[in-house]
Design an enzyme around this catalytic site. Structure first.
Site, mmCIF file in Angstrom:
data_model
loop_
_atom_site.group_PDB
_atom_site.id
_atom_site.type_symbol
_atom_site.label_atom_id
_atom_site.label_comp_id
_atom_site.label_asym_id
_atom_site.label_seq_id
_atom_site.Cartn_x
_atom_site.Cartn_y
_atom_site.Cartn_z
ATOM 1 N N HIS A 185 13.461 -34.460 9.955
ATOM 2 C CA HIS A 185 12.938 -34.736 8.616
ATOM 3 C C HIS A 185 12.209 -36.058 8.641
ATOM 4 O O HIS A 185 12.736 -37.058 9.117
ATOM 5 C CB HIS A 185 14.063 -34.709 7.594
ATOM 6 C CG HIS A 185 14.661 -33.342 7.484
ATOM 7 N ND1 HIS A 185 15.795 -32.972 8.162
ATOM 8 C CD2 HIS A 185 14.223 -32.234 6.840
ATOM 9 C CE1 HIS A 185 16.043 -31.693 7.917
ATOM 10 N NE2 HIS A 185 15.102 -31.225 7.124
ATOM 11 N N HIS A 234 9.770 -31.342 6.555
ATOM 12 C CA HIS A 234 10.705 -30.673 7.463
ATOM 13 C C HIS A 234 9.872 -30.105 8.601
ATOM 14 O O HIS A 234 8.793 -29.581 8.357
ATOM 15 C CB HIS A 234 11.394 -29.461 6.828
ATOM 16 C CG HIS A 234 11.958 -29.660 5.460
ATOM 17 N ND1 HIS A 234 13.296 -29.646 5.219
ATOM 18 C CD2 HIS A 234 11.364 -29.830 4.255
ATOM 19 C CE1 HIS A 234 13.513 -29.793 3.924
ATOM 20 N NE2 HIS A 234 12.364 -29.908 3.317
HETATM 21 ZN ZN LIG Z 1 14.915 -29.364 6.372
#
Ligand SMILES: [Zn+2]
Ligand SMILES: [Zn+2]
Length: 641
Positions: free
Chosen positions: A388, A518
């Site tokens: 992330h 992400h």
């Molecule tokens: Zn994620």
């Protein structure tokens, strides 16, 4: 007259009631011969259905997904017609198109339909197709529909009609066969040139085990006979490469009923291979400025209530684990993101600290129905190569470029040469469906498109395919058999920073929300290894493969020499084994071929005397006699990534 807008934006006028097929004819006869259906204002219609209003049209052929599924669903009607002709009195359930082909659920009464019946049905289908029966659509009142199927004695269709509203019911008729159907269908059965019944299975009516079990027949059809034979060859090859079969033969992973369905057990060779993939990506991530974090496999239910995952998956996933004394509720981790958000929150952040990049090979657990489980591709516990990135809105583009570099580095090192990327953006008509400011969305969408263009990616842009929380870029790779797999995702997220109240202090001394990205180049270790096994048929790149060589002594007299060689190779970080079994050399070679070991080093009297090895390369044959240093040189060159 009505106005018809073509996909290139040009507008033509036609008589009211014109059809997709007539529009095709006005463009070219060749196109008209190939048109299977027409997309009218986004909805797929029969190519022969009259168009009465101004419309946007896209003509669909075999090369369009919508054309293919119309072809296959129409083939389901054709198969039903053939079956009725061959087995009078059968009753029909439903017959939809699926990803490759179609099925029909049939109640055969007393007849045990089996693969012995396949050929007869295929022949009948082609015989009927040759008469080019037109598919005719008609609107039917509910009363007439009930009458028709009462007379025919088909209780399944009557049950379906029961759930339909009067005024919305249509029949399709071809030749002697009429079916209750919403459509659409291809113009006539003549398009079907090849048919193959693939398998039969039991299927409860309406998926309910309290109902009668019908016979589900899976089949596939093609507009050219040659396409069927290509398809069958491909299936044969895919069977040989099935990762479940190769995973067992190569001793990479296994499953145990005792441990539980969908929970893979990595065997030593598979675990070592996976670990090499992890090391490979970790090394690239460190270079790209990522920091490794580690988070637990469970967390309090509250964490996922905050993240929104509980609302979305809670009821349909593994249920909470309770502590015996405090009665606290914990969930198995379905996602790593909430944990990483909490790590971000663990200290104050300034604009100068961003981007922060947290990476974790994080194992997550998601409930899948047992029927959906499949080898390593659909499991209940898997490890994501997750990370992330928390950045400022002005950093999104640069971060995307870096992630694209990383994804391409992975594809290169693992031999995936053909790939495309899909950019998923907002539906511009429905902007209020999405969370995050209009300004940020515009910036992020432009950033993704520019980043992809600058990296020279072949992209398709899909409007309305973005998640409600952000736009994304997905990579589709084509494997050696031409099958497409989705690998590697990069996704912008405005939702979690909001839900977790993530902040940084800007240069203006005000609090701002970071943007979260992400990303997972492999997707999951399990799925990636499965795709990789099938792509390379178990012949892994030399840097990754479990054993790089096997030493085959001609007899036990040379066991010591073999041992000495393996020690030397070991020092050079080259891994392999010795086959010291009391077997003929021919058998040892054949066994090593099955194990797909890249190099066989055969040693006997001559090799021992000259201090050499006789080298055979898997798939390439004899490389002749080499000194051990020469062999080490070859391995070093081939494993450089
Ligand atoms: Zn994620
Ligand atoms: Zn139909």
């Amino acid at each position: 007259m009505i106005k018809i807008t073509l996909p290139d934006g040009s507008v033509r006028e036609y008589e009211k009631g014109t059809t997709g097929l007539q529009v095709a004819q006005s463009i070219s006869e060749g196109l008209a011969r190939n048109v299977l259906a027409a997309e009218i204002n986004g909805e797929i219609w029969d190519a022969t259905r009259p168009i009465n209003n101004d419309s946007a049209i896209k003509l669909l052929t075999w090369n369009d997904q919508g054309g293919k599924s119309t072809f296959w669903h129409s083939s389901a009607h054709l198969m039903a017609e053939a079956l009725e002709a061959l087995y009078p009195g059968i009753k029909l359930g439903i017959g939809p198109a699926i990803e490759t082909g179609f099925y029909y659920d049939i109640d055969f009464g007393d007849h045990q339909f089996s693969s012995d019946d396949f050929e007869k049905v295929e022949k009948k289908m082609i015989e009927l197709a040759k008469t080019k029966e037109e598919f005719k659509r008609s609107d039917v009142s509910k009363a007439d529909a009930i009458n028709y199927f009462t007379e025919k004695g088909d209780q399944y269709k009557l049950e379906l009609i029961d759930g339909l509203e009067d005024g919305s019911i249509t029949f399709y008729e071809q030749g002697n066969f009429t079916d209750l159907c919403r459509g659409p269908h291809i113009p006539n059965t003549g398009f079907v040139k090849a048919a193959k019944l693939m398998s039969v299975a039991g299927a409860y009516w309406r998926g309910d085990e309290k109902n009668k079990q019908l016979t589900r027949i899976y089949a596939v059809t093609f507009p050219k006979a040659s396409e069927l034979s290509d398809y069958l060859t491909l299936l044969e090859e895919a069977k040989k490469r099935d990762h479940r079969k190769l995973g067992k033969e190569l001793e990479l992973f296994t499953f145990s009923e005792k441990v539980g369905a969908g929970l893979p057990l990595w065997l030593p060779k598979g675990a070592a291979l996976r670990e090499r993939l992890v090391q490979f990506l970790s090394k690239a991530q460190v270079k790209a400025g990522y920091e490794q974090v580690i988070t637990p496999h469970i967390a309090q239910k509250e964490l996922y209530i905050t993240s929104g995952h509980y609302e979305k998956y809670g009821k349909d996933s593994f249920q909470p684990i309770r502590t015996p004394n405090e009665d606290e509720e914990f969930l198995l981790k379905p996602m790593n993101c909430p944990h990483h958000c909490e790590i971000y929150r663990s200290k104050p952040r300034s604009y100068k600290d961003l981007p922060v990049r947290y990476a974790e090979f994080g194992t997550v657990y998601r409930y899948e129905q047992s029927g959906e489980l499949h080898g390593l591709t659909r499991v209940r516990g898997f490890t994501q190569d997750d990370a992330h990135l928390f950045c400022r809105p002005d950093q999104v583009k640069e971060e995307f470029e870096k992630v694209i570099d990383l994804v391409l580095h992975v594809f290169n090192a693992l031999g995936f040469e053909e790939y495309t990327a899909q950019v998923s953006l907002r539906d511009p008509e429905n902007k209020d469906k999405y969370i995050g400011s209009d300004e940020n969305w515009q910036k992020a969408e432009a950033a993704i498109i520019e980043a992809a263009a600058e990296k020279g990616l072949k992209t398709v842009v899909e409007l309305g395919e973005a998640a409600f929380y952000g736009p994304k870029l997905d990579f589709m790779v084509k494997d050696a058999l031409g099958r497409k797999w989705q690998l590697g995702t990069i996704q912008v997220d405005y939702n979690l920073p909001e839900r977790f109240q993530l902040e940084y202090t800007g240069s203006d001394n005000q609090k701002h929300r970071p943007v979260m990205i992400h990303r997972a180049p492999f997707g999951s270790m399990e799925r990636f290894v499965a795709v990789l096994i099938e792509h390379c048929a178990g012949n892994f790149p030399l840097w990754l493969t479990p054993e790089q060589y096997i030493i085959l002594p001609i007899s036990e007299k040379y066991a010591d020499y073999a041992k000495k060689l393996s020690e030397e190779l070991n020092i050079s970080d080259i891994r392999g084994l010795i086959d010291n079994r009391d077997e003929k050399i021919g058998k040892k070679i054949r066994d090593a071929e099955i194990k797909k070991i890249p190099f066989m080093l055969i040693v006997g009297e001559k090799e021992q005397e000259e201090n050499t090895v006789s080298v055979r390369k898997h798939g390439a044959g004899d490389l002749g006699s080499l000194s051990i240093d020469q062999f080490i040189e070859i391995i070093k060159k081939e494993t450089a990534i």
